[in-house]
Design an enzyme around this catalytic site. Structure first.
Site, mmCIF file in Angstrom:
data_model
loop_
_atom_site.group_PDB
_atom_site.id
_atom_site.type_symbol
_atom_site.label_atom_id
_atom_site.label_comp_id
_atom_site.label_asym_id
_atom_site.label_seq_id
_atom_site.Cartn_x
_atom_site.Cartn_y
_atom_site.Cartn_z
ATOM 1 C CB THR A 47 -0.952 -0.022 1.210
ATOM 2 O OG1 THR A 47 -1.688 -1.251 1.197
ATOM 3 C CG2 THR A 47 -1.925 1.143 1.187
ATOM 4 C CE1 TYR A 135 0.861 -9.462 1.932
ATOM 5 C CE2 TYR A 135 2.601 -7.936 1.302
ATOM 6 C CZ TYR A 135 1.278 -8.317 1.265
ATOM 7 O OH TYR A 135 0.369 -7.565 0.559
ATOM 8 C CE LYS A 163 -1.002 -7.644 4.335
ATOM 9 N NZ LYS A 163 -0.467 -6.382 3.741
ATOM 10 C CB ILE A 206 -1.801 -6.126 7.846
ATOM 11 C CG1 ILE A 206 -1.098 -6.676 9.096
ATOM 12 C CG2 ILE A 206 -0.985 -4.981 7.239
ATOM 13 C CD1 ILE A 206 0.282 -7.260 8.828
#
EC number: 4.3.3.7
Length: 295
Positions: A47, A135, A163, A206
């Site tokens: 992001t 992740y 994540k 998240i």
């Protein structure tokens, strides 16, 4: 070691003005998140437009965030790349700047196998000696971390969380059977599945849209911890998420951070800003969300 955080972690967007990082807007944004119940801030991830930030910008952004947060919540730095040595270098810098943990994406383009993932992640973890959030985002990397591999990695004292952006609940169930969830945290990486993720024992999210509504997400998590039915509470968030689906992350959420005064809606190429008509519709959806008292 325990969980890094529980509830809502914010996948922080990077504010730009005239294509430069707007550090004043960044400071205001982080203060807003702290004031509105964010439990962790994740810096320099997807992001944040990580691929188009320079190493110097990443370090400067992390330093600003660490200074503003001042120990109130954990700061997690996205330092993973598809180059193990560069990931170590970035992670060491993050540790020196003051990050509380690092987030490591699976290698992309030069994909490896599961043995390679184990070697990649453990080499970084052992070199840096900070808590690690793995992740797993196969939609962006075309690579997944098998549940058995996560189990093996969890034996490393520094690798303490995942994540999970797979949106695969069979995968989540497999992970739950394999892991000690008192010590290893599972965080959703998809805003739109958090009701199911929380209901099935996830420790948090998240989140992208929590850049503007962190309190709504934390309230949802807290309600679940109190054994409340959270589906109806989630519905206004889902309506906003439907509006955010107009384009790829982080293009839409940058329009909303701009509404709140945290920079403008600029993104860096190859990303491009929303069409004016789409941006106006999204802003209207966000205004309706706030008018409903949901933020």
């Amino acid at each position: 070691m325990g969980h890094i955080f529980e509830g809502v972690g914010v996948a922080l967007a990077t504010p730009f003005t005239h294509n430069e990082v707007d550090f004043d807007a960044l400071r205001r944004h982080v203060k807003y998140l702290l004031d509105n119940n964010a439990k962790s801030i994740v810096v320099n991830g997807t992001t944040a437009e990580n691929p188009t930030l320079t190493d110097e910008e990443k370090d400067q952004i992390l330093e600003v965030v660490v200074n503003v947060v001042d120990g109130r919540v954990p700061v997690i730095a996205g330092t993973g790349t598809n180059n193990t040595q560069k990931s170590i270098q970035a992670s060491v810098r993050a540790r020196e700047i003051g990050a509380d943990a690092i987030m490591l994406i699976t290698p992309y383009y030069n994909k490896t196998n599961q043995r390679g993932l184990i070697a990649h992640f453990t080499t970084i973890a052992d070199a840096v000696k900070l808590p690690v959030v793995l992740y797993n985002v196969p939609s962006r990397t075309n690579m997944t971390i098998d549940a058995e591999t996560v189990e093996t990695l969890s034996e490393n004292e520094y690798i303490v969380a995942l994540k999970d952006a797979t949106n695969d609940f069979d995968y989540l169930e497999d992970l739950k059977q394999r892991l000690n969830l008192d010590e290893f945290a599972l965080y959703s990486g998809n805003d739109d599945n958090i009701v199911d993720y929380f209901n099935q024992g996830g420790h948090g999210v998240i989140s992208v849209v929590a850049n503007v509504i962190p309190n709504a997400f934390q309230s949802l998590y807290d309600a679940k911890q109190n054994d409340e039915n959270i589906q109806s509470q989630f519905q206004p968030i889902q309506t906003l998420l439907d509006a955010l689906a107009v384009d790829v992350n982080p293009i839409p959420v940058k329009a909303l951070t701009a509404v709140e005064g945290f920079g403008n809606y600029e993104v860096r190429l190859p990303l491009v800003t929303l069409e004016d008509s789409d941006r106006q519709k999204l802003e209207q959806a966000y205004e309706q969300f706030k008018v409903g008292g949901n933020s």
